[in-house]
Design a protein around this motif. Structure first.
Motif, mmCIF file in Angstrom:
data_model
loop_
_atom_site.group_PDB
_atom_site.id
_atom_site.type_symbol
_atom_site.label_atom_id
_atom_site.label_comp_id
_atom_site.label_asym_id
_atom_site.label_seq_id
_atom_site.Cartn_x
_atom_site.Cartn_y
_atom_site.Cartn_z
ATOM 1 N N TRP A 1 0.851 -1.296 0.062
ATOM 2 C CA TRP A 1 -0.092 -0.074 0.064
ATOM 3 C C TRP A 1 0.948 1.199 -0.015
ATOM 4 O O TRP A 1 1.628 1.058 0.946
ATOM 5 N N GLU A 2 0.783 2.058 -1.162
ATOM 6 C CA GLU A 2 1.963 2.997 -1.336
ATOM 7 C C GLU A 2 1.380 4.546 -1.013
ATOM 8 O O GLU A 2 2.026 5.434 -1.019
ATOM 9 N N ARG A 3 0.079 4.499 -0.529
ATOM 10 C CA ARG A 3 -0.473 5.906 -0.364
ATOM 11 C C ARG A 3 -0.151 6.333 1.122
ATOM 12 O O ARG A 3 0.228 5.548 1.941
ATOM 13 N N SER A 4 -0.058 7.663 1.231
ATOM 14 C CA SER A 4 0.179 8.261 2.637
ATOM 15 C C SER A 4 -0.977 7.949 3.759
ATOM 16 O O SER A 4 -0.686 8.183 4.849
ATOM 17 N N TRP A 5 -2.252 7.812 3.336
ATOM 18 C CA TRP A 5 -3.360 7.537 4.083
ATOM 19 C C TRP A 5 -3.551 5.956 4.158
ATOM 20 O O TRP A 5 -2.894 5.310 3.421
ATOM 21 N N GLY A 6 -4.502 5.419 5.185
ATOM 22 C CA GLY A 6 -4.878 4.198 5.077
ATOM 23 C C GLY A 6 -3.889 3.413 5.582
ATOM 24 O O GLY A 6 -3.247 3.774 6.456
ATOM 25 N N PRO A 7 -3.697 2.038 5.266
ATOM 26 C CA PRO A 7 -2.588 1.159 5.976
ATOM 27 C C PRO A 7 -1.533 1.171 5.268
ATOM 28 O O PRO A 7 -0.833 0.268 4.724
ATOM 29 N N ALA A 8 -0.718 2.293 5.612
ATOM 30 C CA ALA A 8 0.585 2.766 4.894
ATOM 31 C C ALA A 8 1.658 1.590 5.279
ATOM 32 O O ALA A 8 1.691 1.137 6.449
ATOM 33 N N GLY A 9 2.209 1.122 4.306
ATOM 34 C CA GLY A 9 3.345 0.149 4.413
ATOM 35 C C GLY A 9 2.969 -1.372 4.659
ATOM 36 O O GLY A 9 3.811 -2.061 4.715
ATOM 37 N N GLU A 10 1.598 -1.472 4.537
ATOM 38 C CA GLU A 10 1.070 -2.997 4.599
ATOM 39 C C GLU A 10 1.020 -3.516 3.301
ATOM 40 O O GLU A 10 1.248 -2.680 2.220
ATOM 41 N N ILE A 11 0.731 -4.700 3.253
ATOM 42 C CA ILE A 11 0.567 -5.308 2.029
ATOM 43 C C ILE A 11 -0.931 -5.554 1.789
ATOM 44 O O ILE A 11 -1.616 -6.197 2.389
ATOM 45 N N GLU A 12 -1.353 -4.936 0.582
ATOM 46 C CA GLU A 12 -2.767 -5.050 0.170
ATOM 47 C C GLU A 12 -3.024 -6.185 -0.835
ATOM 48 O O GLU A 12 -2.203 -6.205 -1.926
ATOM 49 N N ILE A 13 -4.150 -7.076 -0.791
ATOM 50 C CA ILE A 13 -4.446 -7.883 -1.818
ATOM 51 C C ILE A 13 -5.798 -7.002 -2.513
ATOM 52 O O ILE A 13 -6.607 -6.064 -1.791
ATOM 53 N N GLY A 14 -5.744 -7.465 -3.910
ATOM 54 C CA GLY A 14 -6.796 -6.717 -4.438
ATOM 55 C C GLY A 14 -6.852 -7.453 -5.713
ATOM 56 O O GLY A 14 -6.488 -8.630 -6.054
ATOM 57 N N TRP A 15 -8.397 -7.088 -6.435
ATOM 58 C CA TRP A 15 -8.581 -7.831 -7.544
ATOM 59 C C TRP A 15 -9.511 -6.820 -8.506
ATOM 60 O O TRP A 15 -10.177 -5.965 -8.115
ATOM 61 N N ARG A 16 -9.516 -7.223 -9.797
ATOM 62 C CA ARG A 16 -10.522 -6.576 -10.580
ATOM 63 C C ARG A 16 -10.769 -7.498 -11.858
ATOM 64 O O ARG A 16 -9.841 -8.195 -12.374
ATOM 65 N N LEU A 17 -12.017 -7.889 -12.235
ATOM 66 C CA LEU A 17 -12.314 -8.868 -13.287
ATOM 67 C C LEU A 17 -13.009 -7.969 -14.068
ATOM 68 O O LEU A 17 -13.721 -7.041 -13.922
ATOM 69 N N GLY A 18 -13.012 -8.435 -15.663
ATOM 70 C CA GLY A 18 -13.974 -7.895 -16.461
ATOM 71 C C GLY A 18 -15.129 -8.409 -16.297
ATOM 72 O O GLY A 18 -15.720 -9.301 -15.704
ATOM 73 N N ARG A 19 -16.353 -7.573 -16.485
ATOM 74 C CA ARG A 19 -17.762 -7.712 -16.073
ATOM 75 C C ARG A 19 -18.488 -9.059 -16.535
ATOM 76 O O ARG A 19 -18.899 -9.635 -15.718
ATOM 77 N N GLU A 20 -17.973 -9.762 -17.678
ATOM 78 C CA GLU A 20 -18.654 -10.832 -18.156
ATOM 79 C C GLU A 20 -18.176 -11.973 -17.119
ATOM 80 O O GLU A 20 -18.836 -12.991 -17.216
ATOM 81 N N HIS A 21 -17.290 -11.755 -16.205
ATOM 82 C CA HIS A 21 -16.692 -12.812 -15.412
ATOM 83 C C HIS A 21 -17.091 -12.856 -13.897
ATOM 84 O O HIS A 21 -16.832 -13.511 -13.196
ATOM 85 N N TRP A 22 -17.985 -11.850 -13.712
ATOM 86 C CA TRP A 22 -18.596 -11.649 -12.324
ATOM 87 C C TRP A 22 -19.436 -12.857 -11.758
ATOM 88 O O TRP A 22 -20.078 -13.281 -12.559
ATOM 89 N N GLY A 23 -19.407 -13.149 -10.764
ATOM 90 C CA GLY A 23 -20.328 -13.905 -10.174
ATOM 91 C C GLY A 23 -20.180 -15.336 -10.395
ATOM 92 O O GLY A 23 -21.115 -16.304 -10.154
ATOM 93 N N LYS A 24 -18.953 -15.769 -10.855
ATOM 94 C CA LYS A 24 -18.566 -17.083 -11.172
ATOM 95 C C LYS A 24 -17.565 -17.815 -10.324
ATOM 96 O O LYS A 24 -17.300 -18.803 -10.515
#
Length: 174
Positions: free
Chosen positions: A81-104
């Motif tokens: 996490w590279e921003r100065s606010w929030g959980p600074a210095g921690e490791i963030e997991i994240g995700w993003r999918l194309g719309r047609e692949h949601w809910g599966k």
């Protein structure tokens, strides 16, 4: 209802993945919680290059997610996490999918692989920063066993963001 999760494969993003990400994320629904509109191609080119550096330097990154047929459907993974606010210095997991692949089940399957890789890398814990209105991502954090730890107001949008946490290594290293 518990259903079997789909098979997914994670790989370090290639330069070509920037073009695919740009195309599949060019959807207002996909970008609703990331500013509402698609980023320029150059943003994805920089993002994939940064993820290759993260993989080389840290051993983890936001990986490209491939479905059963080998099609690129989005990304999931972890990065500092590279921003100065929030959980600074921690490791963030994240995700993003194309719309047609949601809910599966793709995000859950890919995020579980991410958590396995993070444990194997010795990362003690991860956070997930989620827009408080994003019920789909909040549901994923719960399926991963994450717990709401903090609430932030994001500086740019002035929206409420939730910080979910998950300990990956016990205190004694087991």
């Amino acid at each position: 209802m518990n259903r079997a999760l789909p098979a997914v494969r994670l790989r370090v993003p290639t330069h070509e993945d920037a073009f695919v990400w740009h195309r599949i994320f060019d959807d207002p629904d996909v970008m609703e919680y990331q500013g509402g509109r698609a980023a320029e191609l150059s943003v994805y080119e920089e993002l994939t290059a940064r993820q290759r550096r993260h993989d080389a330097e840290l051993g983890f990154c936001l990986w490209t997610v491939l479905d059963e047929s080998g099609q690129v459907i989005g990304f999931t993974g972890a990065q500092p996490w590279e921003r100065s606010w929030g959980p600074a210095g921690e490791i963030e997991i994240g995700w993003r999918l194309g719309r047609e692949h949601w809910g599966k089940g793709y995000v859950t399957a890919a995020a579980l692989q991410t958590l396995e890789r993070m444990r194997a890398s010795g990362v003690p814990g991860v956070v997930a920063m989620v827009d408080a209105r994003n019920s789909r991502s909040i549901a994923v954090t719960k399926r991963l066993g994450m717990r709401l730890a903090e609430t932030f107001t994001t500086p740019a949008s002035q929206r409420e963001g939730h910080c979910y946490r998950l300990e990956l290594q016990s205190v004694d290293g087991e």
